[in-house]
Design an enzyme around this catalytic site. Structure first.
Site, PDB file in Angstrom:
ATOM      1  N   SER A   1       0.818  -1.216   0.000  1.00 20.14           N
ATOM      2  CA  SER A   1       0.000   0.000   0.000  1.00 20.14           C
ATOM      3  C   SER A   1       0.855   1.271   0.000  1.00 20.14           C
ATOM      4  O   SER A   1       1.831   1.377   0.745  1.00 20.14           O
ATOM      5  CB  SER A   1      -0.910   0.017   1.233  1.00 20.14           C
ATOM      6  OG  SER A   1      -1.597   1.248   1.276  1.00 20.14           O
TER       7      SER A   1
ATOM      8  N   LYS B   1     -13.194  -4.843   1.485  1.00 22.77           N
ATOM      9  CA  LYS B   1     -14.044  -3.697   1.128  1.00 22.77           C
ATOM     10  C   LYS B   1     -15.547  -4.013   1.200  1.00 22.77           C
ATOM     11  O   LYS B   1     -16.342  -3.126   1.480  1.00 22.77           O
ATOM     12  CB  LYS B   1     -13.705  -3.192  -0.272  1.00 22.77           C
ATOM     13  CG  LYS B   1     -12.433  -2.356  -0.321  1.00 22.77           C
ATOM     14  CD  LYS B   1     -12.235  -1.777  -1.710  1.00 22.77           C
ATOM     15  CE  LYS B   1     -11.109  -0.773  -1.726  1.00 22.77           C
ATOM     16  NZ  LYS B   1     -11.006  -0.045  -2.984  1.00 22.77           N
TER      17      LYS B   1
ATOM     18  N   ASP C   1     -13.540   6.308  -3.153  1.00 24.97           N
ATOM     19  CA  ASP C   1     -13.010   5.948  -4.485  1.00 24.97           C
ATOM     20  C   ASP C   1     -13.793   6.666  -5.595  1.00 24.97           C
ATOM     21  O   ASP C   1     -13.226   7.019  -6.633  1.00 24.97           O
ATOM     22  CB  ASP C   1     -13.111   4.433  -4.720  1.00 24.97           C
ATOM     23  CG  ASP C   1     -11.980   3.672  -4.043  1.00 24.97           C
ATOM     24  OD1 ASP C   1     -10.914   4.271  -3.812  1.00 24.97           O
ATOM     25  OD2 ASP C   1     -12.166   2.471  -3.752  1.00 24.97           O
TER      26      ASP C   1
ATOM     27  N   GLY D   1     -13.809  -4.543 -17.282  1.00 27.34           N
ATOM     28  CA  GLY D   1     -13.717  -5.220 -15.984  1.00 27.34           C
ATOM     29  C   GLY D   1     -14.971  -4.991 -15.167  1.00 27.34           C
ATOM     30  O   GLY D   1     -15.666  -3.965 -15.339  1.00 27.34           O
TER      31      GLY D   1
ATOM     32  N   ALA E   1     -13.332  -2.242  -8.220  1.00 27.26           N
ATOM     33  CA  ALA E   1     -13.069  -0.868  -8.659  1.00 27.26           C
ATOM     34  C   ALA E   1     -14.088  -0.434  -9.706  1.00 27.26           C
ATOM     35  O   ALA E   1     -14.480   0.744  -9.761  1.00 27.26           O
ATOM     36  CB  ALA E   1     -11.654  -0.749  -9.217  1.00 27.26           C
TER      37      ALA E   1
ATOM     38  N   LEU F   1      -7.039   2.862 -14.300  1.00 32.49           N
ATOM     39  CA  LEU F   1      -6.982   2.924 -12.826  1.00 32.49           C
ATOM     40  C   LEU F   1      -5.629   2.478 -12.293  1.00 32.49           C
ATOM     41  O   LEU F   1      -5.267   2.759 -11.149  1.00 32.49           O
ATOM     42  CB  LEU F   1      -8.093   2.044 -12.231  1.00 32.49           C
ATOM     43  CG  LEU F   1      -9.371   2.779 -11.810  1.00 32.49           C
ATOM     44  CD1 LEU F   1      -9.893   3.674 -12.896  1.00 32.49           C
ATOM     45  CD2 LEU F   1     -10.429   1.817 -11.342  1.00 32.49           C
TER      46      LEU F   1
ATOM     47  N   TYR G   1      -1.738   2.501 -11.506  1.00 37.26           N
ATOM     48  CA  TYR G   1      -0.779   3.602 -11.348  1.00 37.26           C
ATOM     49  C   TYR G   1       0.674   3.164 -11.397  1.00 37.26           C
ATOM     50  O   TYR G   1       1.561   4.004 -11.342  1.00 37.26           O
ATOM     51  CB  TYR G   1      -1.068   4.416 -10.073  1.00 37.26           C
ATOM     52  CG  TYR G   1      -1.394   3.596  -8.861  1.00 37.26           C
ATOM     53  CD1 TYR G   1      -0.400   3.029  -8.089  1.00 37.26           C
ATOM     54  CD2 TYR G   1      -2.717   3.391  -8.502  1.00 37.26           C
ATOM     55  CE1 TYR G   1      -0.716   2.276  -6.979  1.00 37.26           C
ATOM     56  CE2 TYR G   1      -3.046   2.625  -7.386  1.00 37.26           C
ATOM     57  CZ  TYR G   1      -2.034   2.062  -6.627  1.00 37.26           C
ATOM     58  OH  TYR G   1      -2.347   1.308  -5.531  1.00 37.26           O
TER      59      TYR G   1
HETATM   60  P1  NAP Z   1     -10.915  -7.016  -8.785  1.00 37.73           P
HETATM   61  O1  NAP Z   1     -12.091  -6.828  -7.896  1.00 37.73           O
HETATM   62  O2  NAP Z   1     -10.095  -8.247  -8.680  1.00 37.73           O
HETATM   63  O3  NAP Z   1     -11.467  -6.897 -10.305  1.00 37.73           O
HETATM   64  C1  NAP Z   1     -10.652  -7.068 -11.424  1.00 37.73           C
HETATM   65  C2  NAP Z   1     -11.515  -7.208 -12.692  1.00 37.73           C
HETATM   66  O4  NAP Z   1     -10.623  -7.371 -13.798  1.00 37.73           O
HETATM   67  C3  NAP Z   1     -12.452  -8.410 -12.680  1.00 37.73           C
HETATM   68  O5  NAP Z   1     -13.646  -8.077 -13.333  1.00 37.73           O
HETATM   69  C4  NAP Z   1     -11.663  -9.446 -13.491  1.00 37.73           C
HETATM   70  O6  NAP Z   1     -12.479 -10.325 -14.217  1.00 37.73           O
HETATM   71  C5  NAP Z   1     -10.959  -8.565 -14.501  1.00 37.73           C
HETATM   72  N1  NAP Z   1      -9.760  -9.217 -14.975  1.00 37.73           N
HETATM   73  C6  NAP Z   1      -8.665  -9.587 -14.262  1.00 37.73           C
HETATM   74  N2  NAP Z   1      -7.740 -10.145 -15.057  1.00 37.73           N
HETATM   75  C7  NAP Z   1      -8.276 -10.165 -16.305  1.00 37.73           C
HETATM   76  C8  NAP Z   1      -7.808 -10.633 -17.569  1.00 37.73           C
HETATM   77  N3  NAP Z   1      -6.599 -11.180 -17.717  1.00 37.73           N
HETATM   78  N4  NAP Z   1      -8.627 -10.499 -18.639  1.00 37.73           N
HETATM   79  C9  NAP Z   1      -9.845  -9.943 -18.510  1.00 37.73           C
HETATM   80  N5  NAP Z   1     -10.343  -9.467 -17.344  1.00 37.73           N
HETATM   81  C10 NAP Z   1      -9.561  -9.567 -16.260  1.00 37.73           C
HETATM   82  O7  NAP Z   1      -9.880  -5.814  -8.631  1.00 37.73           O
HETATM   83  P2  NAP Z   1     -10.224  -4.272  -8.337  1.00 37.73           P
HETATM   84  O8  NAP Z   1     -10.201  -4.005  -6.891  1.00 37.73           O
HETATM   85  O9  NAP Z   1     -11.455  -3.926  -9.107  1.00 37.73           O
HETATM   86  O10 NAP Z   1      -8.941  -3.534  -8.952  1.00 37.73           O
HETATM   87  C11 NAP Z   1      -8.730  -3.539 -10.339  1.00 37.73           C
HETATM   88  C12 NAP Z   1      -7.573  -2.622 -10.720  1.00 37.73           C
HETATM   89  O11 NAP Z   1      -7.868  -1.281 -10.359  1.00 37.73           O
HETATM   90  C13 NAP Z   1      -6.255  -2.968 -10.035  1.00 37.73           C
HETATM   91  O12 NAP Z   1      -5.235  -2.815 -10.986  1.00 37.73           O
HETATM   92  C14 NAP Z   1      -6.151  -1.924  -8.943  1.00 37.73           C
HETATM   93  O13 NAP Z   1      -4.796  -1.635  -8.619  1.00 37.73           O
HETATM   94  C15 NAP Z   1      -6.782  -0.733  -9.619  1.00 37.73           C
HETATM   95  N6  NAP Z   1      -7.350   0.231  -8.647  1.00 37.73           N
HETATM   96  C16 NAP Z   1      -6.846   1.498  -8.643  1.00 37.73           C
HETATM   97  C17 NAP Z   1      -7.372   2.438  -7.759  1.00 37.73           C
HETATM   98  C18 NAP Z   1      -6.813   3.835  -7.754  1.00 37.73           C
HETATM   99  O14 NAP Z   1      -7.031   4.563  -6.795  1.00 37.73           O
HETATM  100  N7  NAP Z   1      -6.129   4.250  -8.804  1.00 37.73           N
HETATM  101  C19 NAP Z   1      -8.407   2.090  -6.874  1.00 37.73           C
HETATM  102  C20 NAP Z   1      -8.903   0.783  -6.923  1.00 37.73           C
HETATM  103  C21 NAP Z   1      -8.361  -0.145  -7.818  1.00 37.73           C
HETATM  104  P3  NAP Z   1     -13.237 -11.575 -13.533  1.00 37.73           P
HETATM  105  O15 NAP Z   1     -14.363 -10.955 -12.729  1.00 37.73           O
HETATM  106  O16 NAP Z   1     -13.712 -12.355 -14.699  1.00 37.73           O
HETATM  107  O17 NAP Z   1     -12.209 -12.268 -12.699  1.00 37.73           O
END
Ligand code: NAP
Length: 288
Positions: free
Chosen positions: A22, A73, A109, A134, A138, A232, A234
């Site tokens: 983090s 979360k 967020d 996705g 997030a 999203l 970074y």
């Molecule tokens: P999460 O709940 O695990 O969701 C990830 C999503 O991406 C799911 O829908 C997953 O599909 C899909 N996915 C993963 N690998 C894939 C692939 N190879 N091909 C196609 N789809 C794929 O994760 P999250 O919490 O939403 O976070 C997602 C991203 O956002 C991360 O990179 C995180 O670091 C970033 N993020 C950034 C911030 C910020 O403040 N900038 C805040 C939050 C998150 P399935 O459902 O089919 O598994």
């Protein structure tokens, strides 16, 4: 300026599992030091099976507030006394504060996601289409943000139709009035030319897979003029997705500003201040 822990130092932190990666401690401690406040923000590793016990412990040690990251979360919702409407709408809490000895959950967020869109690219969104790649945690904050912008339509692209249908249904009675459609990745060629805002919420392209992108350069080339491509992720910064967007003249937004702004919004809640040093928080991450 060096931060000094005293007998009166107040505690803030972030719970997650894992939590070592983090960036929040660096960002928040930079702001707290800058403000000269006797607070410290610490990583709090909490395994899922210990979540309830941990929260009872936070009450006992008088923690002022904490951030919540993966995998807590959603799981934390039933353990809190109150959930703010925005967190209810998203279905996830990322910030918890204490009021009258009760834990109140909210979600910053959404505010973090919206900040760069509202400050830099403020426009009428009522005729605009958002395509979100996705359908994980997030993506839920992004949907709530796009609904708040007033987007005409939101298309969600995912790889599992059953998950996508559940995702769509979960917004059916949302007070945000979301106009949401779900698609699998094979629909991308017909969605990209309509996307005024294209958001990557998948981890595709995240360190160490820096050569990956959720789209091919050819697919990206079909974005309409003046489209915004928002990643999203970074690290790295920029991602391959954003480089592709820049190459075709789209407007790129990276995930760093969302991270900074969701943190700033949380700090304002805990400190009950109208302003916090956002520049100091941003700078602390660039130095990482
Ligand atoms: P999460 O709940 O695990 O969701 C990830 C999503 O991406 C799911 O829908 C997953 O599909 C899909 N996915 C993963 N690998 C894939 C692939 N190879 N091909 C196609 N789809 C794929 O994760 P999250 O919490 O939403 O976070 C997602 C991203 O956002 C991360 O990179 C995180 O670091 C970033 N993020 C950034 C911030 C910020 O403040 N900038 C805040 C939050 C998150 P399935 O459902 O089919 O598994």
């Amino acid at each position: 300026m060096q931060q000094t822990i005293t007998g009166k130092t107040k505690l803030l932190g972030v719970i997650g599992h894992p939590v070592e990666h983090s960036l929040s401690p660096v960002m928040h401690n930079a702001a707290l030091t800058h403000l000269g406040l006797d607070y410290v923000y610490i990583p709090l590793p909490v395994e899922p099976r210990n979540l309830q016990t941990a929260i009872q412990g936070f009450t006992a040690i008088d923690l002022v507030g904490f951030n919540v990251t993966i995998p807590h979360k959603q799981a934390i919702l039933p353990l809190l006394s109150e959930i703010e409407p925005i967190a209810q709408a998203v279905g996830a809490v990322n910030t918890v504060s204490r009021k009258n000895n009760l834990w109140i959950g909210t979600n910053t967020d959404v505010e973090g996601f919206l900040a760069p869109l509202q400050t830099t690219y403020n426009q009428d969104w009522s005729q605009k289409i958002a395509v979100i790649l996705g359908n994980g945690g997030a993506a839920r904050a992004v949907v709530a943000g796009c609904a708040q912008l007033g987007c005409a339509k939101i298309y969600i692209v995912g790889r599992n139709m059953q998950n996508l249908e559940e995702f769509r249904k979960s917004w059916d009675n949302s007070p945000l009035g979301v106009n949401l459609y779900v698609h699998t990745w094979d629909s991308l060629p017909k969605l990209i030319p309509q996307a005024n805002l294209l958001v990557n919420t998948t981890p595709i392209g995240m360190h160490p897979n820096v050569e990956e992108s959720p789209l091919s350069a050819e697919e990206m080339a079909h974005l309409p003029p003046r489209a915004i491509a928002y990643d999203l992720i970074y690290t790295p910064n920029p991602t391959k997705f954003l480089q592709q967007a820049q190459n075709i003249g789209a407007i790129p937004i990276d995930g760093l500003e969302m991270l900074v702004q969701q943190g700033a919004a949380a700090l304002k809640i805990w400190l009950q201040r109208q302003t916090v040093p956002v520049d100091v928080m941003r700078q602390s991450l660039h130095l990482k």
